[in-house]
Design a protein around this motif. Sequence first.
Motif, PDB file in Angstrom:
ATOM      1  N   LEU A 148      41.645  44.075  31.980  1.00 41.91           N
ATOM      2  CA  LEU A 148      41.642  43.657  33.382  1.00 41.91           C
ATOM      3  C   LEU A 148      42.397  42.344  33.575  1.00 41.91           C
ATOM      4  O   LEU A 148      43.037  42.134  34.611  1.00 41.91           O
ATOM      5  N   GLU A 149      42.340  41.466  32.580  1.00 45.56           N
ATOM      6  CA  GLU A 149      43.047  40.185  32.679  1.00 45.56           C
ATOM      7  C   GLU A 149      44.556  40.400  32.676  1.00 45.56           C
ATOM      8  O   GLU A 149      45.294  39.665  33.340  1.00 45.56           O
ATOM      9  N   ARG A 150      45.019  41.407  31.956  1.00 48.97           N
ATOM     10  CA  ARG A 150      46.451  41.707  31.890  1.00 48.97           C
ATOM     11  C   ARG A 150      46.932  42.547  33.068  1.00 48.97           C
ATOM     12  O   ARG A 150      48.124  42.836  33.181  1.00 48.97           O
ATOM     13  N   LEU A 151      46.033  42.960  33.920  1.00 46.66           N
ATOM     14  CA  LEU A 151      46.390  43.796  35.062  1.00 46.66           C
ATOM     15  C   LEU A 151      47.350  43.063  35.985  1.00 46.66           C
ATOM     16  O   LEU A 151      47.132  41.901  36.345  1.00 46.66           O
ATOM     17  N   ASP A 152      48.422  43.730  36.355  1.00 44.60           N
ATOM     18  CA  ASP A 152      49.405  43.149  37.271  1.00 44.60           C
ATOM     19  C   ASP A 152      48.789  43.096  38.672  1.00 44.60           C
ATOM     20  O   ASP A 152      48.587  44.123  39.320  1.00 44.60           O
ATOM     21  N   LYS A 153      48.502  41.897  39.129  1.00 48.47           N
ATOM     22  CA  LYS A 153      47.833  41.734  40.427  1.00 48.47           C
ATOM     23  C   LYS A 153      48.695  42.215  41.582  1.00 48.47           C
ATOM     24  O   LYS A 153      48.185  42.511  42.671  1.00 48.47           O
ATOM     25  N   ARG A 154      50.008  42.312  41.366  1.00 56.37           N
ATOM     26  CA  ARG A 154      50.889  42.799  42.431  1.00 56.37           C
ATOM     27  C   ARG A 154      50.587  44.252  42.786  1.00 56.37           C
ATOM     28  O   ARG A 154      50.800  44.679  43.926  1.00 56.37           O
ATOM     29  N   LEU A 155      50.087  45.017  41.805  1.00 53.31           N
ATOM     30  CA  LEU A 155      49.716  46.407  42.090  1.00 53.31           C
ATOM     31  C   LEU A 155      48.542  46.468  43.058  1.00 53.31           C
ATOM     32  O   LEU A 155      48.501  47.325  43.944  1.00 53.31           O
ATOM     33  N   LEU A 156      47.601  45.564  42.891  1.00 57.52           N
ATOM     34  CA  LEU A 156      46.464  45.509  43.803  1.00 57.52           C
ATOM     35  C   LEU A 156      46.904  45.110  45.200  1.00 57.52           C
ATOM     36  O   LEU A 156      46.438  45.658  46.204  1.00 57.52           O
ATOM     37  N   GLU A 157      47.821  44.137  45.277  1.00 58.86           N
ATOM     38  CA  GLU A 157      48.324  43.702  46.570  1.00 58.86           C
ATOM     39  C   GLU A 157      49.111  44.814  47.248  1.00 58.86           C
ATOM     40  O   GLU A 157      48.997  45.025  48.465  1.00 58.86           O
ATOM     41  N   ALA A 158      49.901  45.547  46.469  1.00 59.11           N
ATOM     42  CA  ALA A 158      50.678  46.653  47.041  1.00 59.11           C
ATOM     43  C   ALA A 158      49.756  47.742  47.568  1.00 59.11           C
ATOM     44  O   ALA A 158      49.989  48.308  48.646  1.00 59.11           O
ATOM     45  N   SER A 159      48.703  48.048  46.820  1.00 59.73           N
ATOM     46  CA  SER A 159      47.752  49.059  47.271  1.00 59.73           C
ATOM     47  C   SER A 159      47.090  48.633  48.574  1.00 59.73           C
ATOM     48  O   SER A 159      46.926  49.448  49.500  1.00 59.73           O
ATOM     49  N   SER A 160      46.724  47.359  48.671  1.00 54.94           N
ATOM     50  CA  SER A 160      46.106  46.863  49.902  1.00 54.94           C
ATOM     51  C   SER A 160      47.087  46.894  51.066  1.00 54.94           C
ATOM     52  O   SER A 160      46.731  47.274  52.185  1.00 54.94           O
ATOM     53  N   ASP A 161      48.341  46.510  50.814  1.00 63.47           N
ATOM     54  CA  ASP A 161      49.354  46.518  51.872  1.00 63.47           C
ATOM     55  C   ASP A 161      49.635  47.923  52.385  1.00 63.47           C
ATOM     56  O   ASP A 161      50.003  48.103  53.559  1.00 63.47           O
ATOM     57  N   LEU A 162      49.458  48.916  51.515  1.00 65.11           N
ATOM     58  CA  LEU A 162      49.704  50.300  51.921  1.00 65.11           C
ATOM     59  C   LEU A 162      48.496  50.925  52.618  1.00 65.11           C
ATOM     60  O   LEU A 162      48.516  52.112  52.946  1.00 65.11           O
ATOM     61  N   GLY A 163      47.448  50.124  52.838  1.00 65.04           N
ATOM     62  CA  GLY A 163      46.312  50.589  53.625  1.00 65.04           C
ATOM     63  C   GLY A 163      45.149  51.142  52.837  1.00 65.04           C
ATOM     64  O   GLY A 163      44.206  51.680  53.429  1.00 65.04           O
ATOM     65  N   ALA A 164      45.188  51.014  51.509  1.00 64.22           N
ATOM     66  CA  ALA A 164      44.079  51.524  50.702  1.00 64.22           C
ATOM     67  C   ALA A 164      42.875  50.600  50.808  1.00 64.22           C
ATOM     68  O   ALA A 164      43.014  49.375  50.806  1.00 64.22           O
ATOM     69  N   ARG A 165      41.707  51.192  50.909  1.00 62.59           N
ATOM     70  CA  ARG A 165      40.485  50.409  50.924  1.00 62.59           C
ATOM     71  C   ARG A 165      40.184  49.889  49.517  1.00 62.59           C
ATOM     72  O   ARG A 165      40.704  50.404  48.532  1.00 62.59           O
TER      73      ARG A 165
END
Length: 263
Positions: A148-165
């Motif tokens: 989880l520490e190595r997880l690319d946080k940009r993927l989480l931001e992209a998912s949120s920007d695309l409207g995912a809960r």
Amino acid sequence: MLVLPLAVVFVFSFGERGPAGGYVPAFTFEQYANLPARFTAFKNTLILAPLGTLAALIIAYPLAYQLAVRTDPRWKTLLLVLVIVPFWTSILIRSYAWIFILGGRGIPALLESVGIADVRLINTPFAVLVGIVYGYLPLMVFPIYVSLERLDKRLLEASSDLGARPFATFRQVTLPLSIPGVATGCMLVFILLMGEFLIPALLGGGKVFFVGNALVDLFLQSRNWAFGSAVAVTLIVIMLVTVTVYMRLIGRMGGRRDDISIM
């Protein structure tokens, strides 16, 4: 250094017990035919080891997620040290502490004071399960935390920007990418639990036997090295099957992780 002891155990498993114990050279499958005599030990191990691994995972994943994703970086080091602290004390001492907590003067006495009587916790599979989770939880936390520490946080931001809960983001992005850490933690805990003998001996009170307890009895007390070797070889085969499944799981999860990274 690894292969030679295994080869010796394999050869011993086809031998016989000497008149005074130990090993007598022979070639017989009698020891493997006697494996049902230790069915209870294998049953307890194959039930409680997966259950203990699953329970440790259920507790460890939210903890690792909180540490890796939601905790202020200034507090991460301190909290990680607190996870490690139990390892600074011998597992023997920690198990004895649980004997008191689960014994008649511990939780059962507390429950009896509020009107819940005749609760027995010590010397039960539940007590062994508690000891397993407490003893092996850090080994489950750290592999998941690293993933989880190595997880690319940009993927989480992209998912949120695309409207995912948030839950959809966790299910479709965070969880798949943390699967390697989950698999590593589960394998570490499961493999060690398959050979565990101290926790069942102390918290099980001789009533909840693992294969590790059977091996201690066969090699050190009964001195039936041939039968003990057959039990050990059977346990090793189970380990090899588990590792094979693990490698296939990692291969599949690695492919899915690459697909998510590309997206």
